[in-house]
Scaffold this active site. Sequence first.
Site, mmCIF file in Angstrom:
data_model
loop_
_atom_site.group_PDB
_atom_site.id
_atom_site.type_symbol
_atom_site.label_atom_id
_atom_site.label_comp_id
_atom_site.label_asym_id
_atom_site.label_seq_id
_atom_site.Cartn_x
_atom_site.Cartn_y
_atom_site.Cartn_z
ATOM 1 N N ASN A 10 0.863 -1.190 0.000
ATOM 2 C CA ASN A 10 0.000 0.000 0.000
ATOM 3 C C ASN A 10 0.894 1.234 0.000
ATOM 4 O O ASN A 10 1.509 1.560 1.013
ATOM 5 C CB ASN A 10 -0.892 -0.045 1.260
ATOM 6 C CG ASN A 10 -1.744 1.200 1.394
ATOM 7 O OD1 ASN A 10 -1.848 2.009 0.466
ATOM 8 N ND2 ASN A 10 -2.369 1.361 2.547
ATOM 9 N N GLU A 101 -6.680 4.539 8.422
ATOM 10 C CA GLU A 101 -6.533 5.975 8.133
ATOM 11 C C GLU A 101 -7.838 6.539 7.573
ATOM 12 O O GLU A 101 -8.181 7.699 7.800
ATOM 13 C CB GLU A 101 -5.364 6.185 7.158
ATOM 14 C CG GLU A 101 -4.029 5.973 7.874
ATOM 15 C CD GLU A 101 -2.901 5.512 6.984
ATOM 16 O OE1 GLU A 101 -3.030 5.578 5.748
ATOM 17 O OE2 GLU A 101 -1.875 5.073 7.538
ATOM 18 N N SER A 213 3.795 -2.281 10.304
ATOM 19 C CA SER A 213 5.257 -2.271 10.449
ATOM 20 C C SER A 213 5.919 -3.566 10.018
ATOM 21 O O SER A 213 6.911 -4.008 10.603
ATOM 22 C CB SER A 213 5.654 -1.911 11.892
ATOM 23 O OG SER A 213 5.218 -0.598 12.194
HETATM 24 C C1 PEP Z 1 -0.705 0.110 6.491
HETATM 25 O O1 PEP Z 1 -0.859 1.326 6.517
HETATM 26 O O2 PEP Z 1 -1.595 -0.639 6.061
HETATM 27 C C2 PEP Z 1 0.533 -0.428 6.993
HETATM 28 C C3 PEP Z 1 0.570 -1.692 7.284
HETATM 29 O O3 PEP Z 1 1.549 0.459 7.121
HETATM 30 P P1 PEP Z 1 3.037 0.137 7.669
HETATM 31 O O4 PEP Z 1 3.479 -1.134 7.050
HETATM 32 O O5 PEP Z 1 3.848 1.300 7.244
HETATM 33 O O6 PEP Z 1 2.909 0.011 9.156
#
Ligand code: PEP
Length: 258
Positions: A10, A101, A213
């Site tokens: 994403n 989000e 993450s």
């Molecule tokens: C996300 O926003 O779906 C996500 C998993 O972000 P990150 O891997 O940066 O934590």
Amino acid sequence: MQGRALLIGNWKMNKTVEGSAGHARTLIRALEDWWDPKLVQVVLAPTALAIAAVGRILAGTDIAVAGQNLELGTEGALTGGISGYLLYEAGARWVIVGHSERRQHFAEDDALITEKVKAAWQAGLNAVVCIGETEAERNQGATERVVRQQLNLLLAGPLKGGLTIAYEPVWAIGSGRVPEPEEVAEIAAIIHGEVGARWPEAENRVAVLYGGSVNAKNLGGFLNQADVGGALIGGASLAAGEMAAMVRAAQQEGPRAR
Ligand code: PEP
């Protein structure tokens, strides 16, 4: 026997159209000669403006394109809106729905998210629905309740298209903090249990991903858990080298057969 892992990158509101196209080209080169799409399915979610350009570059490869959001309906007076049909026309075959989000900044609730999933199916898109608790909810011991609640409306109607559920603890997104893989496995089992209770015939058709993450180092730990079928990846998917390293890790390490 090894199952097929699903990795979805994403890119959120990052990269220009040209930058997205370049990133797709770099990733194709990085996967050349060793990636086995039968073992790892790869989906990329660029900004909506870049879907068509990225889709053209990925045509002829096994990498699919996703939208990051869709609006209800097909066309009409909805300034700024992008429907599932427009995403499909641009080349997307997947769409992320109800990312935390969007829940937080656009007040998307479970009712709207459920309608968006139906709209995605009507447009021929596979829906990837994000669920997960906030840090405060986790601290209150409410994770399981929140997850079941977020699934409730979504699973109330019939399954009429592709559905993937991404368990993304809100506190883990972009924070560098991750739950223990065993905790993710527990939630993934709960999600599979709920899906199996509502749609016994379809339980194995609904993959559960972990998101929050994820990187090439920690991905294997999640994929080694039964019930975890892949990952939704934000930040780490923005670098083609890291994305390729995650594909390699997924190819080597999982997910375990259920
Ligand atoms: C996300 O926003 O779906 C996500 C998993 O972000 P990150 O891997 O940066 O934590």
